[in-house]
Design a protein around this motif. Structure first.
Motif, mmCIF file in Angstrom:
data_model
loop_
_atom_site.group_PDB
_atom_site.id
_atom_site.type_symbol
_atom_site.label_atom_id
_atom_site.label_comp_id
_atom_site.label_asym_id
_atom_site.label_seq_id
_atom_site.Cartn_x
_atom_site.Cartn_y
_atom_site.Cartn_z
ATOM 1 N N ALA A 102 39.896 13.298 -64.753
ATOM 2 C CA ALA A 102 41.049 12.547 -65.247
ATOM 3 C C ALA A 102 40.833 12.059 -66.681
ATOM 4 C CB ALA A 102 41.313 11.353 -64.342
ATOM 5 N N ALA A 103 41.891 12.109 -67.464
ATOM 6 C CA ALA A 103 41.847 11.627 -68.846
ATOM 7 C C ALA A 103 41.652 10.116 -68.868
ATOM 8 C CB ALA A 103 43.138 12.010 -69.566
ATOM 9 N N PHE A 104 41.103 9.634 -69.957
ATOM 10 C CA PHE A 104 40.909 8.195 -70.154
ATOM 11 C C PHE A 104 41.197 7.889 -71.613
ATOM 12 C CE2 PHE A 104 36.835 10.360 -70.475
ATOM 13 C CZ PHE A 104 36.342 9.932 -71.694
ATOM 14 N N THR A 105 41.221 6.618 -71.954
ATOM 15 C CA THR A 105 41.520 6.253 -73.335
ATOM 16 C C THR A 105 40.327 5.602 -74.014
ATOM 17 O OG1 THR A 105 42.457 4.120 -72.696
ATOM 18 C CG2 THR A 105 43.989 5.970 -72.915
ATOM 19 N N VAL A 106 40.297 5.779 -75.321
ATOM 20 C CA VAL A 106 39.343 5.107 -76.190
ATOM 21 C C VAL A 106 40.145 4.550 -77.354
ATOM 22 C CG1 VAL A 106 37.416 6.594 -75.538
ATOM 23 C CG2 VAL A 106 38.826 7.221 -77.495
ATOM 24 N N THR A 107 39.523 3.688 -78.117
ATOM 25 C CA THR A 107 40.181 3.110 -79.283
ATOM 26 C C THR A 107 39.622 3.758 -80.540
ATOM 27 O OG1 THR A 107 40.423 1.004 -78.136
ATOM 28 C CG2 THR A 107 40.627 0.955 -80.517
ATOM 29 N N PHE A 108 40.519 4.176 -81.426
ATOM 30 C CA PHE A 108 40.101 4.709 -82.725
ATOM 31 C C PHE A 108 40.862 3.965 -83.807
ATOM 32 C CE2 PHE A 108 40.838 7.640 -86.305
ATOM 33 C CZ PHE A 108 39.532 7.668 -86.773
ATOM 34 N N ASP A 109 40.124 3.245 -84.632
ATOM 35 C CA ASP A 109 40.719 2.462 -85.725
ATOM 36 C C ASP A 109 41.905 1.626 -85.253
ATOM 37 O OD1 ASP A 109 38.815 3.306 -87.502
ATOM 38 O OD2 ASP A 109 40.097 4.777 -88.496
ATOM 39 N N GLY A 110 41.769 1.021 -84.085
ATOM 40 C CA GLY A 110 42.787 0.122 -83.553
ATOM 41 C C GLY A 110 43.869 0.795 -82.733
ATOM 42 N N GLY A 111 43.938 2.119 -82.746
ATOM 43 C CA GLY A 111 44.930 2.852 -81.956
ATOM 44 C C GLY A 111 44.291 3.442 -80.706
ATOM 45 N N ALA B 254 34.091 13.888 -81.570
ATOM 46 C CA ALA B 254 34.803 14.785 -82.495
ATOM 47 C C ALA B 254 35.890 15.580 -81.773
ATOM 48 C CB ALA B 254 33.822 15.736 -83.168
ATOM 49 N N ALA B 255 35.592 16.107 -80.611
ATOM 50 C CA ALA B 255 36.576 16.906 -79.864
ATOM 51 C C ALA B 255 37.778 16.057 -79.473
ATOM 52 C CB ALA B 255 35.935 17.524 -78.629
ATOM 53 N N ALA B 256 37.536 14.828 -79.043
ATOM 54 C CA ALA B 256 38.642 13.946 -78.659
ATOM 55 C C ALA B 256 39.501 13.609 -79.876
ATOM 56 C CB ALA B 256 38.098 12.674 -78.017
ATOM 57 N N LEU B 257 38.863 13.338 -81.023
ATOM 58 C CA LEU B 257 39.625 13.019 -82.232
ATOM 59 C C LEU B 257 40.405 14.235 -82.708
ATOM 60 C CD1 LEU B 257 37.093 10.755 -84.166
ATOM 61 C CD2 LEU B 257 39.095 10.050 -82.843
ATOM 62 N N VAL C 67 43.456 6.691 -78.249
ATOM 63 C CA VAL C 67 43.264 8.137 -78.217
ATOM 64 C C VAL C 67 42.934 8.520 -76.778
ATOM 65 C CG1 VAL C 67 41.738 10.018 -78.954
ATOM 66 C CG2 VAL C 67 42.472 8.289 -80.603
ATOM 67 N N THR C 68 43.549 9.574 -76.296
ATOM 68 C CA THR C 68 43.265 10.076 -74.959
ATOM 69 C C THR C 68 42.129 11.081 -75.043
ATOM 70 O OG1 THR C 68 45.560 9.781 -74.313
ATOM 71 C CG2 THR C 68 44.245 11.261 -72.959
ATOM 72 N N ALA C 69 41.187 10.982 -74.117
ATOM 73 C CA ALA C 69 40.029 11.875 -74.097
ATOM 74 C C ALA C 69 39.821 12.410 -72.682
ATOM 75 C CB ALA C 69 38.796 11.124 -74.564
ATOM 76 N N LEU C 70 39.031 13.455 -72.606
ATOM 77 C CA LEU C 70 38.688 14.064 -71.312
ATOM 78 C C LEU C 70 37.186 13.969 -71.082
ATOM 79 C CD1 LEU C 70 40.831 17.308 -71.573
ATOM 80 C CD2 LEU C 70 41.283 15.320 -70.112
ATOM 81 N N PRO C 71 36.765 13.861 -69.836
ATOM 82 C CA PRO C 71 35.331 13.843 -69.545
ATOM 83 C C PRO C 71 34.664 15.085 -70.121
ATOM 84 C CG PRO C 71 36.597 13.336 -67.571
ATOM 85 C CD PRO C 71 37.577 13.778 -68.619
ATOM 86 N N GLY C 72 33.502 14.889 -70.728
ATOM 87 C CA GLY C 72 32.751 16.002 -71.291
ATOM 88 C C GLY C 72 33.034 16.270 -72.751
ATOM 89 N N ALA D 135 41.508 16.702 -80.887
ATOM 90 C CA ALA D 135 42.613 16.922 -79.945
ATOM 91 C C ALA D 135 43.764 15.963 -80.212
ATOM 92 C CB ALA D 135 42.115 16.782 -78.506
ATOM 93 N N ALA D 136 43.442 14.785 -80.757
ATOM 94 C CA ALA D 136 44.467 13.791 -81.083
ATOM 95 C C ALA D 136 45.054 14.014 -82.484
ATOM 96 C CB ALA D 136 43.881 12.386 -80.978
ATOM 97 N N GLY D 137 44.605 15.061 -83.161
ATOM 98 C CA GLY D 137 45.132 15.363 -84.482
ATOM 99 C C GLY D 137 44.419 14.671 -85.630
ATOM 100 N N VAL D 138 43.306 14.019 -85.343
ATOM 101 C CA VAL D 138 42.539 13.325 -86.381
ATOM 102 C C VAL D 138 41.466 14.286 -86.896
ATOM 103 C CG1 VAL D 138 41.063 11.339 -86.887
ATOM 104 C CG2 VAL D 138 42.898 11.120 -85.195
ATOM 105 N N THR D 139 41.472 14.573 -88.180
ATOM 106 C CA THR D 139 40.506 15.518 -88.732
ATOM 107 C C THR D 139 39.512 14.888 -89.704
ATOM 108 O OG1 THR D 139 42.056 16.119 -90.483
ATOM 109 C CG2 THR D 139 42.073 17.475 -88.476
ATOM 110 N N SER D 140 39.691 13.629 -90.023
ATOM 111 C CA SER D 140 38.797 12.935 -90.946
ATOM 112 C C SER D 140 38.553 11.521 -90.434
ATOM 113 C CB SER D 140 39.438 12.891 -92.329
ATOM 114 O OG SER D 140 38.736 12.026 -93.175
ATOM 115 N N TRP D 141 37.278 11.105 -90.434
ATOM 116 C CA TRP D 141 36.968 9.752 -89.947
ATOM 117 C C TRP D 141 35.772 9.140 -90.678
ATOM 118 C CZ3 TRP D 141 37.302 13.954 -86.598
ATOM 119 C CH2 TRP D 141 36.088 14.616 -86.351
ATOM 120 N N ARG D 142 35.489 9.630 -91.831
ATOM 121 C CA ARG D 142 34.441 9.045 -92.670
ATOM 122 C C ARG D 142 34.820 9.308 -94.114
ATOM 123 N NH1 ARG D 142 29.658 10.199 -95.550
ATOM 124 N NH2 ARG D 142 29.764 12.451 -95.311
ATOM 125 N N SER D 143 34.375 8.444 -95.008
ATOM 126 C CA SER D 143 34.570 8.696 -96.432
ATOM 127 C C SER D 143 33.209 8.644 -97.113
ATOM 128 C CB SER D 143 35.533 7.680 -97.049
ATOM 129 O OG SER D 143 35.034 6.376 -96.897
#
Length: 100
Positions: free
Chosen positions: A13-22, A33-36, A24-29, A38-46
């Motif tokens: 079953a899918a579960f949620t995590v928080t990314f920058d206050g929003g 990076a894969a969860a981000l 994101v739905t993730a899957l076990p395993g 899948a959520a359409g996030v391609t950059s998370w560091r500067s």
């Protein structure tokens, strides 16, 4: 076709995590990076010097481009860290420490 259908995968079953206050739905395993991705996030560091965006580059934990802060722990390689229910993930600025 959906990759899960091709592989006949049946993740838990899918579960949620928080990314920058929003949320994101993730899957076990999945990795962080894969969860981000899948959520359409391609950059998370500067980068430190120029502030240029970074995300996954090598995908195998060699290059350190995908560094992210997970549960207040900076410098976590998003391509290697398994995502867990309730994780709090944040974009990493510079070194991820307060001394930047």
């Amino acid at each position: 076709m959906n990759p899960r259908e091709l592989a006949r995968a049946a993740p838990g079953a899918a579960f949620t995590v928080t990314f920058d206050g929003g949320t994101v739905t993730a899957l076990p395993g999945q990795t962080v990076a894969a969860a981000l991705w899948a959520a359409g996030v391609t950059s998370w560091r500067s980068t430190r010097g120029t502030g240029r965006p970074r995300g996954v580059f090598c995908g195998i934990g060699v290059c350190f481009d995908c560094l992210v802060t997970v549960n207040d722990r900076p410098n976590q390689r998003a391509c290697l860290v398994p995502v867990r229910p309730g994780d709090v993930i944040r974009t990493q600025e510079g070194t991820g420490r307060d001394d930047d």
